[in-house]
Design an enzyme around this catalytic site. Structure first.
Site, mmCIF file in Angstrom:
data_model
loop_
_atom_site.group_PDB
_atom_site.id
_atom_site.type_symbol
_atom_site.label_atom_id
_atom_site.label_comp_id
_atom_site.label_asym_id
_atom_site.label_seq_id
_atom_site.Cartn_x
_atom_site.Cartn_y
_atom_site.Cartn_z
ATOM 1 C CG ASP A 131 -1.701 1.386 1.169
ATOM 2 O OD1 ASP A 131 -1.619 1.630 0.093
ATOM 3 O OD2 ASP A 131 -2.477 1.143 2.149
ATOM 4 C CG HIS A 153 -2.128 0.849 6.977
ATOM 5 N ND1 HIS A 153 -2.600 1.659 7.284
ATOM 6 C CD2 HIS A 153 -2.350 1.219 5.849
ATOM 7 C CE1 HIS A 153 -3.377 2.641 6.771
ATOM 8 N NE2 HIS A 153 -2.944 2.304 5.513
ATOM 9 C CD GLU A 170 -4.222 6.800 0.134
ATOM 10 O OE1 GLU A 170 -5.656 6.623 0.297
ATOM 11 O OE2 GLU A 170 -3.432 6.503 0.934
ATOM 12 C CD GLU A 171 -1.605 5.230 3.181
ATOM 13 O OE1 GLU A 171 -2.666 4.940 4.317
ATOM 14 O OE2 GLU A 171 -1.473 4.115 2.649
ATOM 15 C CG ASP A 182 -5.180 2.879 -2.520
ATOM 16 O OD1 ASP A 182 -4.314 1.897 -2.037
ATOM 17 O OD2 ASP A 182 -5.233 4.292 -2.168
#
Length: 361
Positions: free
Chosen positions: A182, A325, A214-215, A237
């Site tokens: 990711d 994550h 993005e995060e 994504d």
């Protein structure tokens, strides 16, 4: 199995370090790979990168984009005894962090190795041991004895901290383990689609990119989409896999190896219905496996893409990932390859007539 050059792209991208606001290593890989296939390489004002192919200014603009950043950390303070206090960048679950190795990259490019630590459980009360450890009480141990020693190594507040792990094919299977799937896998998809269509031809202006930050709130997607001003946008994504023990279909039902996810809902957007139907039709016609997905607790860059300027018909196509994550996430190579195949065929068919039909109300 992946061809060697294709796997090397994945290795290069996942090995690169790039937290929100510090994506330079990933951007350099993107530029080097895209250069032979791009008519022009563009940048927005905060560092998102976009490779354009196609010179017909009357043809529709199609924007496909991953994002460069990974979840990571930032140095905020060096303690008197040489430990590092940090800020999380992106969403972290405290239970996947402790005792994990990290790298700090100084402004001079030096890498400092460390490990995330906390109080040992032996000194905690029985009640405290039952609770998740608070991130604010964690620190990074770099093996230093003092603040002065760490500063002499070049470490300063604001320096990037990334998870440390090596890419690995799990036991000669099609399961691939790495940090930062990711969203280095979405970035890889954008690059491979660019290569395919630049080589084979297409009836539109293709903008293949990767966004910053993005995060931390889909920030780069807002500025890059404004710059491109596309007719159609696809966010590339990752999404949650639901095929590990304990998961229920209501929580997530995607299975690794069963194809890309086509998002029908996430917390940041509801996809453009005509575009959704078009993508599904292409997948079904070509017998490309795919999975419908709902991500109620997260979003993608499509959440900003579809709200840019007067509004852009948008959709997110994602690769299912286990252990998102964290330091150690897993994808299936068939899902990556089928995502490349699906996006290539979708973009190839988005000529002027098709786009006008999708945009008609």
């Amino acid at each position: 199995m992946l061809e060697q050059k294709d796997e090397q792209l994945l290795i290069d991208l996942t090995s690169a370090r790039g937290v929100p606001g510090n994506e330079e290593e990933v951007r350099e890989i993107f530029k080097a790979y895209a250069k032979p296939f791009a008519d022009e390489i563009m940048f927005d004002g905060i560092g998102s990168v976009i490779a354009k192919h196609g010179q017909d200014e009357q043809a529709p603009k199609i924007f496909i984009s991953g994002h460069m950043d990974e979840v990571g950390f930032m140095v905020t303070k060096i303690t008197e005894k040489g430990f590092i206090e940090f800020q999380t960048l992106g969403g972290w679950w405290s239970q996947v962090m402790l005792a994990q190795q990290v790298e700090i990259k100084t402004s001079e490019g030096k890498l400092i190795h460390g490990v995330i630590g906390c109080k040992p459980p032996h000194v905690l009360s029985p009640e405290a041991r039952k609770q998740p450890y608070d991130i604010k009480d964690m620190f990074i141990d770099v093996g230093a004895a003092s603040e002065e020693e760490v500063k002499a190594w070049g470490v300063r507040p604001g320096d990037m901290i990334t998870p440390y792990i090596e890419y690995k094919r799990l036991n000669d299977t099609k399961f691939l383990l790495a940090k930062a799937w990711d969203n280095r896998v979405g970035t890889a998809v954008a690059l491979r689609v660019l290569e395919n269509l630049a080589t084979e031809g297409h009836n539109n202006q293709l903008y293949a990119g990767s966004d910053v930050m993005e995060e931390v709130g889909l920030r780069g997607a807002r500025t890059s989409t404004y710059l491109v001003n596309p007719d159609i946008a696809l966010a590339l994504d990752t999404g949650t896999a639901g095929d590990t023990p304990g998961m229920t279909p209501k929580e997530a039902d995607s299975v690794l190896g069963k194809g890309p996810q086509i998002l029908i809902f996430d917390a940041s957007m509801i996809p453009h219905k005509k575009l959704l139907n078009f993508v599904v039709k292409v997948a079904e016609e070509l017998e490309i496996p795919f999975q419908y997905a709902v991500i109620a607790g997260g979003g993608t860059d499509a959440g900003q893409m579809h709200l840019t300027r007067k509004g852009v018909p948008s959709l997110a196509i994602t690769v299912p990932v286990r252990y998102l994550h964290s330091h150690t996430s897993v994808i299936h190579e068939d899902d990556y390859l089928n995502t490349v195949k699906l996006v290539t065929e979708v973009v190839r068919r988005l000529d002027r007539q098709t786009v006008d039909e999708l945009l008609s109300y």
